[in-house]
Each structure stands twice: as C-alpha cells, then as structure tokens.
Design an enzyme around this catalytic site. Structure first.
Site, PDB file in Angstrom:
ATOM      1  N   ASP A  99       0.793  -1.225   0.000  1.00  0.00           N
ATOM      2  CA  ASP A  99       0.000   0.000   0.000  1.00  0.00           C
ATOM      3  C   ASP A  99       0.825   1.273   0.000  1.00  0.00           C
ATOM      4  O   ASP A  99       0.344   2.320   0.405  1.00  0.00           O
ATOM      5  CB  ASP A  99      -0.910  -0.006   1.232  1.00  0.00           C
ATOM      6  CG  ASP A  99      -0.144  -0.242   2.532  1.00  0.00           C
ATOM      7  OD1 ASP A  99       1.081   0.015   2.569  1.00  0.00           O
ATOM      8  OD2 ASP A  99      -0.768  -0.694   3.516  1.00  0.00           O
ATOM      9  N   GLU A 121      -0.371  -9.090  -1.327  1.00  0.00           N
ATOM     10  CA  GLU A 121      -1.018  -8.560  -0.121  1.00  0.00           C
ATOM     11  C   GLU A 121      -2.193  -7.661  -0.515  1.00  0.00           C
ATOM     12  O   GLU A 121      -2.299  -6.509  -0.117  1.00  0.00           O
ATOM     13  CB  GLU A 121      -0.028  -7.801   0.776  1.00  0.00           C
ATOM     14  CG  GLU A 121      -0.536  -7.608   2.191  1.00  0.00           C
ATOM     15  CD  GLU A 121       0.429  -6.821   3.065  1.00  0.00           C
ATOM     16  OE1 GLU A 121       1.068  -7.442   3.919  1.00  0.00           O
ATOM     17  OE2 GLU A 121       0.533  -5.587   2.892  1.00  0.00           O
ATOM     18  N   GLU A 135      -2.232   5.070   3.102  1.00  0.00           N
ATOM     19  CA  GLU A 135      -2.170   3.686   2.609  1.00  0.00           C
ATOM     20  C   GLU A 135      -3.528   3.130   2.194  1.00  0.00           C
ATOM     21  O   GLU A 135      -3.631   2.367   1.228  1.00  0.00           O
ATOM     22  CB  GLU A 135      -1.536   2.790   3.685  1.00  0.00           C
ATOM     23  CG  GLU A 135      -0.053   3.021   3.904  1.00  0.00           C
ATOM     24  CD  GLU A 135       0.279   4.126   4.884  1.00  0.00           C
ATOM     25  OE1 GLU A 135       1.470   4.293   5.201  1.00  0.00           O
ATOM     26  OE2 GLU A 135      -0.662   4.830   5.350  1.00  0.00           O
ATOM     27  N   HIS A 216       5.505   4.559  13.799  1.00  0.00           N
ATOM     28  CA  HIS A 216       5.871   5.465  12.698  1.00  0.00           C
ATOM     29  C   HIS A 216       4.680   5.964  11.894  1.00  0.00           C
ATOM     30  O   HIS A 216       4.844   6.713  10.941  1.00  0.00           O
ATOM     31  CB  HIS A 216       6.841   4.752  11.742  1.00  0.00           C
ATOM     32  CG  HIS A 216       6.176   3.665  10.939  1.00  0.00           C
ATOM     33  ND1 HIS A 216       6.008   2.390  11.419  1.00  0.00           N
ATOM     34  CD2 HIS A 216       5.633   3.682   9.698  1.00  0.00           C
ATOM     35  CE1 HIS A 216       5.396   1.660  10.513  1.00  0.00           C
ATOM     36  NE2 HIS A 216       5.139   2.413   9.468  1.00  0.00           N
ATOM     37  N   ARG A 218       1.841   7.868  10.068  1.00  0.00           N
ATOM     38  CA  ARG A 218       1.589   9.285   9.832  1.00  0.00           C
ATOM     39  C   ARG A 218       0.386   9.787  10.620  1.00  0.00           C
ATOM     40  O   ARG A 218       0.393  10.911  11.121  1.00  0.00           O
ATOM     41  CB  ARG A 218       1.343   9.552   8.332  1.00  0.00           C
ATOM     42  CG  ARG A 218       2.583   9.517   7.469  1.00  0.00           C
ATOM     43  CD  ARG A 218       2.177   9.685   5.999  1.00  0.00           C
ATOM     44  NE  ARG A 218       3.313   9.565   5.106  1.00  0.00           N
ATOM     45  CZ  ARG A 218       4.067  10.561   4.678  1.00  0.00           C
ATOM     46  NH1 ARG A 218       3.791  11.791   5.077  1.00  0.00           N
ATOM     47  NH2 ARG A 218       5.077  10.366   3.857  1.00  0.00           N
ATOM     48  N   HIS A 248      12.145   5.067  14.360  1.00  0.00           N
ATOM     49  CA  HIS A 248      12.054   5.347  12.921  1.00  0.00           C
ATOM     50  C   HIS A 248      12.835   6.616  12.577  1.00  0.00           C
ATOM     51  O   HIS A 248      12.947   7.532  13.397  1.00  0.00           O
ATOM     52  CB  HIS A 248      10.581   5.507  12.539  1.00  0.00           C
ATOM     53  CG  HIS A 248      10.296   5.385  11.078  1.00  0.00           C
ATOM     54  ND1 HIS A 248      10.395   6.432  10.204  1.00  0.00           N
ATOM     55  CD2 HIS A 248       9.919   4.308  10.334  1.00  0.00           C
ATOM     56  CE1 HIS A 248      10.069   6.015   8.987  1.00  0.00           C
ATOM     57  NE2 HIS A 248       9.783   4.746   9.037  1.00  0.00           N
TER      58      HIS A 248
END
Length: 377
Positions: A99, A121, A135, A216, A218, A248
């Site tokens: 994604d 996936e 994503e 991590h 967003r 990260h």
C-alpha cells in the site's frame, strides 16, 4: 519453449522489500521467468539493509528519497520515474506489494501502458481513508487496477469480492512476510552473528521482561505520538520491564521519542534494525507494542502477542484470531492493556498460543505458480 516472461517487480520501502524478496527468489529460480527488480528507494537506508541480506541487486534504482518531500511531489516523481523504467523494460507483467506510494504509482504507470499488474497482499481494508493514511487509498487504487489479487487471508479476499472484483482473479495465498521470517530465522540459526548486535542490550536487560516497540504511522504524528511516548515512559517505570525501541528515521517520530524517553534506564532507543536483528527482537520480546502493519503478522508467527496502537486495523484477522489487540493511542489504555498481559498469565498465554492467520511460509511459491498459469507458461 517460450522465452522467459519479463516480470518487473517494483518496491521502495523496507517492508515491501521484506515481503517481496521471497517472490523475487522464487521467480529467479523458475526458468519460465526473467525477473527485473526496480527500487524507488522511498526508504533508502532501511531498504538497502534488506537488499543486502536477501542478496538482491536491483536492475533499476530510482533513488528518489529526499528530506521532507511532499506526498504529491513523491508520487509525481514515482509515476514518471517508474514509467521510464517500464518503457525501457517492456515487461509482460508488473508486481507491486501492499500500500505504499511506490506500489500505487507503479500500478498506475503500468495501467497507463496496459501492462497487467499483480498485487501481493491485496484486499486489506480499514474502511477509513484517513486511517491508515495514505495507505488505505493507495491500496484501493491498486485494487481497481490489478489483474491478479493475491489476498493473504479469506477476510481480505472477501473484501475484494465485496467490491465487485471477479472472484476468479482473487487468490488466497497467505502472506509472504511469513516466508521471509522463516527464511531469516533459519539464516540466524545457521549464523548467529547475523543478529549478534543486540547481545549487549540482552545482557544489560537480563532478567527483565522485554517489550519491543515500533511506531511510525503518519496518522499518529503529533498528539498520538506524544501519547505513545508517555505510555512507553510509564511502562518502563516498572522495575521488571525493559523497552527496546528501534526509532524510525522520520523526524516527526524521533523528536517526540527522544524528547520523552532519552536517558531512561529501562529504555533503549536504538537505530532502526536490519531485518535479522528485527527478527531477533521479535524472538526476545515478551510483547510487541506497535502501530506497524507487518509486525501484526510477524510477531504471532513467533508466538508473541501484539498490542496495536491504532484506532483501526486493515488486518482484523489477527484481532479475530486473538493474536493482536487494538488499543489505540490513549496512554492509559496502552499501559493498562500491556500490564494486563504481563500480570495475567492466562491472558498472555491465550494470545501467545492463538493460531497465526497470516500464512505457512509457502506463499511465494503459490504466487509464482498463479502467475505462471496466467501467462500460460
């Protein structure tokens, strides 16, 4: 004998590399295919670590990573860069995974050239376009374009058929992340030096219950990240606990975590781990606290409960199976849920022994067979 079919495999981040290197290896081992690897280097340093351990030398490297680049700037560079590679390679098919912006732009560039796209996936859905962001929309775009949909589970396959995708194009294959984890675990068993870099921390925290943390996302930047940091601080105040937290590289993560957790005796803020060392962290941790997608799949393969610091997950199978639990980003909830696992042996065992719904380590082989059937080789 037909000429080998050129298959372009496109990826750019560390998780994509982990989940696609078993597919690259399976294609390389099959004389029906001539795989061509193109990396965008959306994550440069973390990507290169996986390429090295997997022995993959990209045929094309766009090296697009720039500090603080915008999503639209990145997407534009990906679309034009990947398009040029496709014009040069002239692949029979393009494989993308998951994604990311790289996967979405790769699918779109292939679509513009009427090249079939195979999605590894496929079918993960949270049904909220801002969680995970961006994503969720990336994978819906890929799902609209893809020719073959390799769904890791029955749940993801149903999500695709519910969107009116032809069931004949949807195949439940398992998730390649389990193939990768089995492979790297065998490598570490044969050569322990591959993951010896955590030995000092293991000695320092001997006798303590290790909690592995990754964060991590967003959508957690800002208040969510600060709440997670406070939860880790409270967890580490327990004298029987130690936290190992590979931080990260994103400055939005680093600034918050370093500000809240640096200098605490029971917290090790360390650089991002290469794949063998991350597999080692999974093996020594008692519980994983994460907002990552992949960890929700990997940790249960090693019998480790996962507390997911997000409001939604596109991997509900783990929650249903009992290997993962959604705890959101509220400090008190994270701390309470983690302490419950540490203090209630029955609750811990119930999660640790739950069946991992994400695969058996044979996914890459299934994917290559399905592509072979599709091209008629």
């Amino acid at each position: 004998m037909n000429d080998p079919a050129k298959i372009l495999i496109v990826f750019g981040t560390r998780p994509e590399a982990i989940k696609l290197f078993p597919v690259v290896a399976a294609l390389q081992a099959d004389p029906r295919f001539a795989p061509v690897v193109c990396v965008s280097a959306q994550h440069r340093q973390m990507l290169d670590q996986v390429l090295e351990i997997a022995g993959i030398v990209p045929d094309h490297d766009l090296d697009l990573m720039k500090p603080d680049q915008t999503l639209d700037g990145l997407t534009a560079a990906l679309l034009t860069g990947l398009g040029k590679v496709m014009d040069q390679v002239q692949p029979a098919r393009v494989i993308v995974q998951g994604d990311t912006a790289t996967a979405m732009a790769g699918a779109l560039a292939a679509y513009y050239r009427k090249v079939p796209v195979d999605h590894v996936e496929a079918g993960l859905r949270s049904y909220n376009i801002y969680h995970p962001w961006p994503e969720e929309v990336n994978r819906k775009i890929i799902g609209t374009i893809a020719s073959l949909h390799f769904a890791p589970t029955d749940v993801s396959a149903k999500a695709l058929t519910d969107e009116q995708i032809d069931p004949a194009r949807v195949h439940v294959t398992g998730n390649t992340v389990i193939d990768a984890l089995h492979w790297v675990s065998a490598r570490i068993a044969a050569d322990p030096a591959l993951a010896a870099g955590l030995a000092e921390l293991e000695a320092r925290f001997a006798g303590k219950r290790i909690i592995g943390v990754t964060s991590h996302r967003r959508e957690n930047f800002g208040g969510g990240m600060e709440s997670i940091a406070e939860a880790v601080r409270q967890i580490a105040a327990r004298p029987d606990v130690a936290v190992i937290f590979p931080v990260h590289l994103n400055p939005n993560v680093r600034a918050v975590m370093n500000g809240a957790l640096a200098g605490l005796d029971n917290v090790a803020l360390i650089e991002p781990l290469d794949y063998p060392h991350f597999a080692r962290l999974l093996s020594i941790a008692e519980v994983m606290l994460t907002d990552s997608g992949g960890v929700q799949e990997e940790a249960p393969a090693l019998g480790k409960p996962v507390l997911v610091m997000r409001e939604t997950t596109e991997r509900p199978e783990g929650v249903t199976a009992g290997t993962a639990r959604l705890v959101g980003t509220e400090t008190s909830v994270i701390v309470t849920e983690l302490f419950n696992l540490l203090d209630d042996k029955a609750a811990y065992e119930q999660m640790a022994r739950a069946h991992n719904p994400f695969g058996d380590g044979q996914t890459a082989r299934r994917i290559v067979e399905l592509i072979g059937n599709e091209i008629g080789h």
